[in-house]
Motif scaffolding. Structure first.
Motif, PDB file in Angstrom:
ATOM      1  N   GLY A 198      26.505  79.816 -51.243  1.00  0.00           N
ATOM      2  CA  GLY A 198      26.507  80.463 -52.536  1.00  0.00           C
ATOM      3  C   GLY A 198      25.392  79.886 -53.384  1.00  0.00           C
ATOM      4  N   PRO A 199      25.155  80.440 -54.573  1.00  0.00           N
ATOM      5  CA  PRO A 199      23.983  80.067 -55.372  1.00  0.00           C
ATOM      6  C   PRO A 199      24.177  78.979 -56.418  1.00  0.00           C
ATOM      7  N   VAL A 200      25.393  78.490 -56.604  1.00  0.00           N
ATOM      8  CA  VAL A 200      25.684  77.645 -57.761  1.00  0.00           C
ATOM      9  C   VAL A 200      24.892  76.347 -57.744  1.00  0.00           C
ATOM     10  N   LEU A 201      25.018  75.560 -56.691  1.00  0.00           N
ATOM     11  CA  LEU A 201      24.367  74.242 -56.654  1.00  0.00           C
ATOM     12  C   LEU A 201      22.852  74.369 -56.687  1.00  0.00           C
ATOM     13  N   ASP A 202      22.303  75.286 -55.904  1.00  0.00           N
ATOM     14  CA  ASP A 202      20.850  75.448 -55.854  1.00  0.00           C
ATOM     15  C   ASP A 202      20.290  75.886 -57.198  1.00  0.00           C
ATOM     16  N   SER A 203      20.967  76.818 -57.861  1.00  0.00           N
ATOM     17  CA  SER A 203      20.466  77.334 -59.139  1.00  0.00           C
ATOM     18  C   SER A 203      20.518  76.273 -60.230  1.00  0.00           C
ATOM     19  N   GLU A 340      38.515  61.849 -55.671  1.00  0.00           N
ATOM     20  CA  GLU A 340      38.115  60.743 -56.546  1.00  0.00           C
ATOM     21  C   GLU A 340      37.286  59.717 -55.778  1.00  0.00           C
ATOM     22  N   GLN A 341      37.651  59.488 -54.517  1.00  0.00           N
ATOM     23  CA  GLN A 341      36.875  58.568 -53.674  1.00  0.00           C
ATOM     24  C   GLN A 341      35.460  59.114 -53.454  1.00  0.00           C
ATOM     25  N   LEU A 342      35.354  60.444 -53.220  1.00  0.00           N
ATOM     26  CA  LEU A 342      34.033  61.054 -53.048  1.00  0.00           C
ATOM     27  C   LEU A 342      33.198  60.914 -54.316  1.00  0.00           C
ATOM     28  N   GLU A 343      33.851  61.103 -55.460  1.00  0.00           N
ATOM     29  CA  GLU A 343      33.144  60.950 -56.742  1.00  0.00           C
ATOM     30  C   GLU A 343      32.581  59.538 -56.887  1.00  0.00           C
ATOM     31  N   LYS A 344      33.383  58.555 -56.551  1.00  0.00           N
ATOM     32  CA  LYS A 344      32.922  57.173 -56.647  1.00  0.00           C
ATOM     33  C   LYS A 344      31.713  56.937 -55.759  1.00  0.00           C
ATOM     34  N   SER A 345      31.755  57.509 -54.558  1.00  0.00           N
ATOM     35  CA  SER A 345      30.639  57.337 -53.634  1.00  0.00           C
ATOM     36  C   SER A 345      29.385  58.039 -54.151  1.00  0.00           C
ATOM     37  N   CYS A 346      29.543  59.220 -54.748  1.00  0.00           N
ATOM     38  CA  CYS A 346      28.401  59.922 -55.353  1.00  0.00           C
ATOM     39  C   CYS A 346      27.781  59.057 -56.452  1.00  0.00           C
ATOM     40  N   CYS A 347      28.646  58.459 -57.247  1.00  0.00           N
ATOM     41  CA  CYS A 347      28.152  57.607 -58.337  1.00  0.00           C
ATOM     42  C   CYS A 347      27.471  56.355 -57.795  1.00  0.00           C
ATOM     43  N   THR A 348      27.990  55.815 -56.703  1.00  0.00           N
ATOM     44  CA  THR A 348      27.395  54.625 -56.091  1.00  0.00           C
ATOM     45  C   THR A 348      25.928  54.860 -55.745  1.00  0.00           C
ATOM     46  N   PHE A 349      25.628  56.063 -55.242  1.00  0.00           N
ATOM     47  CA  PHE A 349      24.260  56.373 -54.823  1.00  0.00           C
ATOM     48  C   PHE A 349      23.461  57.100 -55.907  1.00  0.00           C
ATOM     49  N   GLY A 350      24.110  57.415 -57.025  1.00  0.00           N
ATOM     50  CA  GLY A 350      23.417  58.085 -58.124  1.00  0.00           C
ATOM     51  C   GLY A 350      23.093  59.539 -57.851  1.00  0.00           C
ATOM     52  N   TYR A 351      23.905  60.193 -57.035  1.00  0.00           N
ATOM     53  CA  TYR A 351      23.664  61.604 -56.717  1.00  0.00           C
ATOM     54  C   TYR A 351      24.342  62.504 -57.745  1.00  0.00           C
ATOM     55  N   SER A 352      23.662  63.572 -58.125  1.00  0.00           N
ATOM     56  CA  SER A 352      24.282  64.544 -59.032  1.00  0.00           C
ATOM     57  C   SER A 352      25.296  65.382 -58.255  1.00  0.00           C
ATOM     58  N   TYR A 353      26.395  65.734 -58.924  1.00  0.00           N
ATOM     59  CA  TYR A 353      27.448  66.503 -58.251  1.00  0.00           C
ATOM     60  C   TYR A 353      28.249  67.274 -59.288  1.00  0.00           C
ATOM     61  N   GLN A 354      29.014  68.236 -58.799  1.00  0.00           N
ATOM     62  CA  GLN A 354      29.965  68.932 -59.661  1.00  0.00           C
ATOM     63  C   GLN A 354      31.142  69.396 -58.823  1.00  0.00           C
ATOM     64  N   LYS A 381      19.709  77.263 -50.164  1.00  0.00           N
ATOM     65  CA  LYS A 381      18.535  77.798 -50.851  1.00  0.00           C
ATOM     66  C   LYS A 381      18.763  79.255 -51.245  1.00  0.00           C
ATOM     67  N   ASP A 382      18.634  79.527 -52.555  1.00  0.00           N
ATOM     68  CA  ASP A 382      18.825  80.861 -53.123  1.00  0.00           C
ATOM     69  C   ASP A 382      20.224  81.425 -52.850  1.00  0.00           C
ATOM     70  N   GLY A 383      21.150  80.567 -52.426  1.00  0.00           N
ATOM     71  CA  GLY A 383      22.523  81.020 -52.182  1.00  0.00           C
ATOM     72  C   GLY A 383      22.686  81.891 -50.959  1.00  0.00           C
ATOM     73  N   ILE A 384      21.693  81.905 -50.073  1.00  0.00           N
ATOM     74  CA  ILE A 384      21.714  82.825 -48.929  1.00  0.00           C
ATOM     75  C   ILE A 384      22.437  82.197 -47.743  1.00  0.00           C
ATOM     76  N   SER A 385      23.329  82.974 -47.119  1.00  0.00           N
ATOM     77  CA  SER A 385      23.999  82.535 -45.907  1.00  0.00           C
ATOM     78  C   SER A 385      24.343  83.750 -45.059  1.00  0.00           C
ATOM     79  N   HIS A 386      24.808  83.487 -43.809  1.00  0.00           N
ATOM     80  CA  HIS A 386      25.067  84.571 -42.847  1.00  0.00           C
ATOM     81  C   HIS A 386      23.825  85.437 -42.697  1.00  0.00           C
ATOM     82  N   SER A 391      19.138  78.483 -45.464  1.00  0.00           N
ATOM     83  CA  SER A 391      18.402  77.218 -45.409  1.00  0.00           C
ATOM     84  C   SER A 391      19.003  76.204 -46.378  1.00  0.00           C
ATOM     85  N   SER A 392      19.022  74.941 -45.944  1.00  0.00           N
ATOM     86  CA  SER A 392      19.409  73.832 -46.806  1.00  0.00           C
ATOM     87  C   SER A 392      18.472  72.663 -46.526  1.00  0.00           C
ATOM     88  N   LYS A 393      18.292  71.805 -47.509  1.00  0.00           N
ATOM     89  CA  LYS A 393      17.400  70.666 -47.340  1.00  0.00           C
ATOM     90  C   LYS A 393      18.076  69.590 -46.492  1.00  0.00           C
TER      91      LYS A 393
END
Length: 412
Positions: A198-203, A340-354, A381-386, A391-393
């Motif tokens: 979907g397009p949310v994270l990429d946009s 909550e554990q995943l959130e802590k790990s995201c914060c540990t590495f300084g990655y943006s998330y939602q 990328k651009d929310g395109i799948s199937h 594509s994803s990085k």
């Protein structure tokens, strides 16, 4: 931990190899269950698991398992994985990216000699998409003990081959399908890394999505039965036109979903017209409503409106109808403590998330019905799948590997 780019490079090598296992070279990835391409993927995945020292096996559903023991062999197992099958002419990341990411997670934990209490088991699942037999989640249903030998014999592909016979042809024993069942008490959790589709994270330029809910899904097959007749000699007020009646209903569905809101979506993406002749009034249509929401009541409201509209159109046009329920999957809620554990790990590495809802269904959806489950998205990328353009990085997938490895390391 290792350099992020090194992990990304490994992921790229895996995915570039696996994208070659397709029956439609040059037109996306087509890797259907129990096909030659599926066998190539299975052999590659199993080999890569063994190269990092995992104990491997293939179960009766066609799933590849790779196990890494923990310090306490009797402790409940952490399951991690996704699917290796694709849609027709699909992308090279859907499902399979989660499998190679899981392999990297296991490699990192093993090579860094992380003392894990819990055993870790990768599962590369089969036939999540449901393209061949019309029923999805072959492996996930097997893991939850929801298949019988009779059902495997009853479901066929378009060529008439049953799932039972396909499993045999693949060199496996369908009579052992019930042996695939897991004991939910012996499972710590199920983890799935997946592209968002979907397009949310990429946009928004956000690196990771923490899935808190997978939308419930209901599908209905609708048949509208009129009367075929000559397109030129039948007056407009004397017709029973199934296409005309169908459009009167279908044209309302989009607004119904928008009115419900809350991320509710409704789609008619499949339709057949009979006799499908350019000079003949249609005597019958068959189409499928696909409706998804995190709130089942919203789906029910749409189904109620659908029934009311079908009755209304029937009374005005004389075109009859039939509704057949095809799929009913309740919303799947992810485990809050593990999120909550995943959130802590995201914060540990300084990655943006939602936090994000998944509109697409996944193996994690079914698994969440019986075991604690979490799902982590990377941007598409651009929310395109199937699609071949999917594509994803690799760096985003590597970030997911980092986060999940860290979370597993800290589970107690």
């Amino acid at each position: 931990m290792e350099n992020l780019l090194y992990i990304a490079h490994n992921l790229q090598n895996h995915l570039e190899t696996l994208r070659q296992f397709t029956s439609t070279p040059g037109f996306g990835v087509t890797r259907l269950p129990f096909s030659k391409e599926a066998r190539q993927a299975v052999d590659y995945i199993k080999d890569q698991m063994e190269q990092i020292g995992l104990r491997t096996w293939i179960d009766a559903s066609g799933a590849v398992h790779g196990r890494l023991d923990g310090t306490e062999p009797d402790a409940p197992t952490i399951l991690i994985g996704s699917h290796y099958d694709t849609v027709k002419s699909g992308g090279a990341y859907d499902g399979i990216a989660g499998i190679v990411s899981a392999i990297e997670v296991a490699r990192i934990l093993k090579e860094n000699k992380v003392q894990m209490k819990y055993p870790l088991e990768i599962i590369a699942t089969n036939d999540e998409e449901g393209i061949t037999y019309g029923v999805c989640f072959l492996t996930s249903k097997a893991l939850l003990g929801r298949w019988t030998i009779t059902e495997l014999k009853q479901l066929h592909d378009t060529a008439g081959e049953s799932i039972y016979d396909a499993i045999l042809r693949f060199g496996l024993d369908p009579n052992k399908i019930e042996d695939c069942k897991i004991d939910s008490l012996n499972v710590k959790c199920f983890i799935e890394i997946h592209i968002e589709q979907g397009p949310v994270l990429d946009s928004k330029g956000i690196q990771l999505g923490l899935v808190d809910c997978i939308a419930g899904l209901q599908r209905y097959r609708i048949q509208m039965i009129g009367k075929s007749n000559h397109a030129g000699s039948t007056p407009m007020d004397m017709r029973s036109d199934a296409v005309d009646a169908s459009t009167k209903v279908i044209s309302c569905i989009s607004e119904w979903a928008k009115t419900e809101g809350g991320g509710t979506v409704a789609t008619v993406g499949f339709m057949q017209v009979f006799p499908n002749a350019l000079n003949t009034i249609s005597g019958k249509t068959e189409w499928v409503l696909d409706c998804r929401s995190s709130d089942e009541e919203k789906i029910q409201h749409i189904v109620e409106k659908l029934t009311q509209k079908l009755e209304e159109v029937k009374s005005k046009t004389g075109v009859d109808y039939k509704i057949e329920p095809l799929v009913h999957v309740k919303p799947g809620y992810m485990n809050k403590e593990l999120l909550e554990q995943l959130e802590k790990s995201c914060c540990t590495f300084g990655y943006s998330y939602q936090k994000i809802m998944s509109g697409a269904t996944h193996d994690a959806h079914l698994m969440s019905e019986e075991v604690d489950t979490i799902m982590l998205f990377v941007p598409s990328k651009d929310g395109i799948s199937h699609s071949p353009e999917e594509s994803s990085k690799y760096e985003d997938l590597a970030r997911a590997v980092y986060v999940v490895s860290d979370m597993i390391s800290n589970l107690n």
